[in-house]
Scaffold this active site. Structure first.
Site, PDB file in Angstrom:
ATOM      1  N   GLU A  43       0.854  -1.189   0.000  1.00  0.00           N
ATOM      2  CA  GLU A  43       0.000   0.000   0.000  1.00  0.00           C
ATOM      3  C   GLU A  43       0.903   1.257   0.000  1.00  0.00           C
ATOM      4  OE1 GLU A  43      -2.052   0.018   3.751  1.00  0.00           O
ATOM      5  OE2 GLU A  43      -3.515   1.522   3.135  1.00  0.00           O
ATOM      6  N   LYS A 122      -9.735   1.751  -1.693  1.00  0.00           N
ATOM      7  CA  LYS A 122      -9.874   1.110  -0.375  1.00  0.00           C
ATOM      8  C   LYS A 122     -11.212   1.467   0.283  1.00  0.00           C
ATOM      9  CE  LYS A 122      -7.158   0.447   3.872  1.00  0.00           C
ATOM     10  NZ  LYS A 122      -5.915   0.863   4.567  1.00  0.00           N
ATOM     11  N   CYS A 155      -4.980  -3.787   2.681  1.00  0.00           N
ATOM     12  CA  CYS A 155      -4.626  -3.779   4.099  1.00  0.00           C
ATOM     13  C   CYS A 155      -5.830  -4.056   5.018  1.00  0.00           C
ATOM     14  CB  CYS A 155      -3.906  -2.468   4.442  1.00  0.00           C
ATOM     15  SG  CYS A 155      -2.830  -2.655   5.890  1.00  0.00           S
TER      16      CYS A 155
HETATM   17  C1  ACM Z   1      -3.847  -0.232   7.162  1.00  0.00           C
HETATM   18  O1  ACM Z   1      -4.936  -0.434   6.660  1.00  0.00           O
HETATM   19  N1  ACM Z   1      -2.911   0.422   6.515  1.00  0.00           N
HETATM   20  C2  ACM Z   1      -3.517  -0.762   8.492  1.00  0.00           C
END
Ligand code: ACM
Length: 274
Positions: A43, A122, A155
């Site tokens: 990420e 995301k 993530c």
């Molecule tokens: C995250 O989602 N970067 C912990």
């Protein structure tokens, strides 16, 4: 390149320095093993993670619309994919619109060797990401790439079982999972996500620390490739850079776990809340 039945995949573990986009790109792409079909980078791998403000995050953002001119990260990823034949998945800041209408997403870009690309924004923002980014506004996507179906999540999406389940229901055989993990549970949890959905997962995490806001974040490495029955095919330690590489057969095994049980067909959505 291998036949579609068997792919070489890599979870690339990096140690970016905040703001050094060119150096971070050089270091990350140098870690992508030759001969890979699919390589997943972490990420926000080129910028670093801990932005001090939304304006600072915006200064690293790229417009990922199909008709937009490619930004520096997109350009480098596309050139590497074209030169090596490796499909890349990597995290970066995405912008859409401008001024009052500006939206910023913590996104993952999938770039194929033929130059075509796709994006995931995301959905489940973590901690201060909620101050910086807009939450993803599209369903969890599954894309045809490198001879299989690749699902994308980023993530913290790991802690919501619905993310991996949505990808599996969408036909994903491999989940590409760019990460900047700070909580300690994801690497273990992904074993269950793979088991309950009969998918492979390529989780690429970073290492190192950032403290640009007074809240130190230590990133936990442990990048890994997990198979549908929960077996870890490759795993890196919690420190150091490198690539966790494995050869996988994306469609095997399928969702049937006993003679009479199928992980997806046996679901009882009518009895599940929400
Ligand atoms: C995250 O989602 N970067 C912990």
């Amino acid at each position: 390149m291998n036949s579609p039945r068997s792919l070489t995949v890599a979870a690339v573990q990096t140690s970016p320095v905040f703001g050094r986009v060119d150096a971070n790109l050089d270091a990350a792409l140098a870690l992508v093993p030759g001969g890979c079909d699919l390589a997943v980078l972490p990420e926000l791998f080129a910028s670093g993670y801990q932005f001090r403000s939304r304006a600072e995050a915006a200064s690293f953002a790229e417009d990922l619309a199909p008709d937009a001119a490619s930004g520096p990260v997109t350009t480098r990823l596309a050139a590497h994919a074209a030169a090596t034949g490796t499909t890349l998945v990597a995290g970066l800041v995405e912008r859409e619109g401008a001024n009052e209408g500006l939206r910023l997403f913590n996104s993952a870009l999938l770039v194929r060797p033929d130059g075509t690309r796709d994006v995931y924004r995301k959905v489940h923002l973590f901690m201060d990401e909620k101050l910086l980014f807009d939450p993803g506004d599209r369903p969890f996507p599954v894309f045809a790439a490198c001879g299989t179906k690749v699902g994308l999540m980023i993530c913290f999406d790991w802690i919501f079982p619905e993310a991996a389940r949505s990808l599996a229901l969408g036909g994903a055989r491999v989940i590409a999972h760019p990460c900047n993990l700070v909580l300690p549970w994801c690497q273990e949890a992904m074993v269950t996500r793979c088991l309950e959905n009969a998918v492979h997962a390529v989780t690429a995490n970073r290492v190192g620390c950032e403290n640009r806001t007074g809240n130190e974040l230590a990133f936990s490495g442990g990048s890994q490739v997990v198979a549908p029955r929960g077996e870890r095919l490759a795993r890196l330690p919690s420190t150091g850079t490198g690539a966790a590489v494995a050869r996988i057969a994306p469609g095997v095994p399928g969702t049937q776990v006993t003679l009479r049980n199928d992980l997806l067909a046996d679901r009882r959505p009518g009895l599940y809340r929400g």
